[in-house]
Design a protein around this motif. Structure first.
Motif, PDB file in Angstrom:
ATOM      1  N   ALA A  44      -5.722   7.384   9.872  1.00 30.93           N
ATOM      2  CA  ALA A  44      -6.365   7.700   8.591  1.00 30.93           C
ATOM      3  C   ALA A  44      -7.267   6.437   8.169  1.00 30.93           C
ATOM      4  CB  ALA A  44      -5.253   7.648   7.345  1.00 30.93           C
ATOM      5  N   VAL A  45      -6.826   5.403   8.399  1.00 31.00           N
ATOM      6  CA  VAL A  45      -7.428   3.964   8.025  1.00 31.00           C
ATOM      7  C   VAL A  45      -8.010   3.410   9.115  1.00 31.00           C
ATOM      8  CG1 VAL A  45      -6.428   3.964   5.823  1.00 31.00           C
ATOM      9  CG2 VAL A  45      -5.461   2.586   7.723  1.00 31.00           C
ATOM     10  N   GLY A  46      -7.362   3.444  10.401  1.00 30.54           N
ATOM     11  CA  GLY A  46      -7.820   2.517  11.468  1.00 30.54           C
ATOM     12  C   GLY A  46      -7.153   1.191  11.519  1.00 30.54           C
ATOM     13  N   VAL A  47      -7.141   0.470  12.713  1.00 26.72           N
ATOM     14  CA  VAL A  47      -6.426  -0.381  13.291  1.00 26.72           C
ATOM     15  C   VAL A  47      -6.549  -1.809  12.470  1.00 26.72           C
ATOM     16  CG1 VAL A  47      -5.912  -2.193  14.974  1.00 26.72           C
ATOM     17  CG2 VAL A  47      -5.973   0.273  15.634  1.00 26.72           C
ATOM     18  N   ALA A  48      -8.092  -2.131  11.987  1.00 23.43           N
ATOM     19  CA  ALA A  48      -8.436  -3.502  11.396  1.00 23.43           C
ATOM     20  C   ALA A  48      -7.951  -3.338   9.954  1.00 23.43           C
ATOM     21  CB  ALA A  48      -9.873  -3.392  11.344  1.00 23.43           C
ATOM     22  N   ALA A  49      -8.093  -2.228   9.316  1.00 23.11           N
ATOM     23  CA  ALA A  49      -7.628  -1.922   8.017  1.00 23.11           C
ATOM     24  C   ALA A  49      -5.899  -2.016   7.846  1.00 23.11           C
ATOM     25  CB  ALA A  49      -8.076  -0.850   7.238  1.00 23.11           C
ATOM     26  N   LEU A  50      -5.422  -1.674   8.639  1.00 19.75           N
ATOM     27  CA  LEU A  50      -3.943  -1.451   8.746  1.00 19.75           C
ATOM     28  C   LEU A  50      -3.408  -2.799   9.148  1.00 19.75           C
ATOM     29  CD1 LEU A  50      -1.803   0.699   7.886  1.00 19.75           C
ATOM     30  CD2 LEU A  50      -1.838   1.082  10.400  1.00 19.75           C
ATOM     31  N   VAL A  51      -3.991  -3.576  10.062  1.00 22.74           N
ATOM     32  CA  VAL A  51      -3.478  -5.011  10.293  1.00 22.74           C
ATOM     33  C   VAL A  51      -3.843  -5.978   9.072  1.00 22.74           C
ATOM     34  CG1 VAL A  51      -4.133  -7.166  11.722  1.00 22.74           C
ATOM     35  CG2 VAL A  51      -4.087  -4.938  12.954  1.00 22.74           C
ATOM     36  N   ASP A  52      -4.963  -5.617   8.371  1.00 23.23           N
ATOM     37  CA  ASP A  52      -5.067  -6.261   7.099  1.00 23.23           C
ATOM     38  C   ASP A  52      -4.017  -6.031   6.024  1.00 23.23           C
ATOM     39  OD1 ASP A  52      -7.242  -7.764   8.174  1.00 23.23           O
ATOM     40  OD2 ASP A  52      -8.672  -6.353   7.302  1.00 23.23           O
ATOM     41  N   ASP A  53      -3.634  -4.910   5.923  1.00 18.20           N
ATOM     42  CA  ASP A  53      -2.626  -4.461   4.904  1.00 18.20           C
ATOM     43  C   ASP A  53      -1.197  -5.175   5.499  1.00 18.20           C
ATOM     44  OD1 ASP A  53      -1.149  -2.960   2.923  1.00 18.20           O
ATOM     45  OD2 ASP A  53      -1.275  -1.048   4.336  1.00 18.20           O
ATOM     46  N   LEU A  73       0.601 -13.338   5.860  1.00 13.10           N
ATOM     47  CA  LEU A  73       0.138 -13.982   7.070  1.00 13.10           C
ATOM     48  C   LEU A  73      -1.350 -13.916   7.382  1.00 13.10           C
ATOM     49  CD1 LEU A  73       2.943 -12.490   9.682  1.00 13.10           C
ATOM     50  CD2 LEU A  73       2.896 -14.663   8.487  1.00 13.10           C
ATOM     51  N   SER A  74      -1.861 -14.678   8.271  1.00 16.25           N
ATOM     52  CA  SER A  74      -3.343 -14.585   8.641  1.00 16.25           C
ATOM     53  C   SER A  74      -3.435 -14.087  10.061  1.00 16.25           C
ATOM     54  CB  SER A  74      -3.976 -15.927   8.424  1.00 16.25           C
ATOM     55  OG  SER A  74      -3.523 -16.726   9.516  1.00 16.25           O
ATOM     56  N   ARG A  75      -4.794 -13.871  10.352  1.00 20.14           N
ATOM     57  CA  ARG A  75      -4.993 -13.308  11.799  1.00 20.14           C
ATOM     58  C   ARG A  75      -4.642 -14.111  12.725  1.00 20.14           C
ATOM     59  NH1 ARG A  75      -7.889  -8.143  13.006  1.00 20.14           N
ATOM     60  NH2 ARG A  75      -8.262  -7.471  10.730  1.00 20.14           N
ATOM     61  N   SER A 127       0.881  -1.210  -0.085  1.00 19.49           N
ATOM     62  CA  SER A 127       0.243  -0.001   0.171  1.00 19.49           C
ATOM     63  C   SER A 127       0.886   1.411  -0.094  1.00 19.49           C
ATOM     64  CB  SER A 127      -0.819  -0.008   1.211  1.00 19.49           C
ATOM     65  OG  SER A 127      -0.138   0.143   2.413  1.00 19.49           O
ATOM     66  N   GLY A 128       2.084   1.248   0.189  1.00 20.71           N
ATOM     67  CA  GLY A 128       2.981   2.319   0.453  1.00 20.71           C
ATOM     68  C   GLY A 128       3.246   2.595   1.959  1.00 20.71           C
TER      69      GLY A 128
END
Length: 143
Positions: free
Chosen positions: A87-96, A103-105, A55-56
């Motif tokens: 900007a994007v929140g924790v969940a979106a950043l973890v997914d990134d 990796l997976s959760r 994502s950069g």
């Protein structure tokens, strides 16, 4: 594509812990053929991998031997820019991060709470004020 950042990379602003992983940083470095940064301090050896995600966004994966041996950590702490959390929140950043590292959760041991997005905004506000005030003292502070 995930790429490695130079060893002297520094975040442009404050960073925040995003998650901890159960996969060792050396295993991740081998997976991507990246080199590790090694150093030591009063607590002992540490190892890190600095990456630019697909994502950069930037991330630092840091593993402390004392945390593995004495505190039961399984792998590195992942730190990211507070501005990205805001900007994007924790969940979106973890997914990134997990997507870029393949990796997976299930490969996480801890994930920051969702309310860290609000904490990131507070941290950025404080950091901007502190940085500005440090570089631009008020007239009554200059005398």
């Amino acid at each position: 594509m995930i790429t490695q950042l130079p060893d002297d990379f520094r975040f442009s602003g404050p960073s925040m812990e995003l998650c901890t992983l159960t996969v060792r940083v050396a295993d991740l470095a081998d997976r991507f053929r990246f080199t590790l940064v090694h150093w030591g301090d009063q607590l002992g050896p540490a190892t890190a991998m600095l990456v630019k995600l697909e994502s950069g966004r930037d991330a630092a994966l840091t593993e402390f031997r004392y945390a593995i041996e004495r505190h039961g950590m399984k792998g590195p702490v992942v730190e990211v820019e507070a501005q990205d959390v805001a900007a994007v929140g924790v969940a979106a950043l973890v997914d990134d991060v997990l997507g870029a590292l393949r990796l997976s959760r299930e490969d996480t041991d801890w994930i920051a709470p969702a309310e860290n997005k609000a904490r990131a905004l507070d941290l950025l506000h404080w950091w901007a004020q502190t940085s500005w005030d440090d570089m631009h003292p008020r007239s009554e502070q200059r005398e």
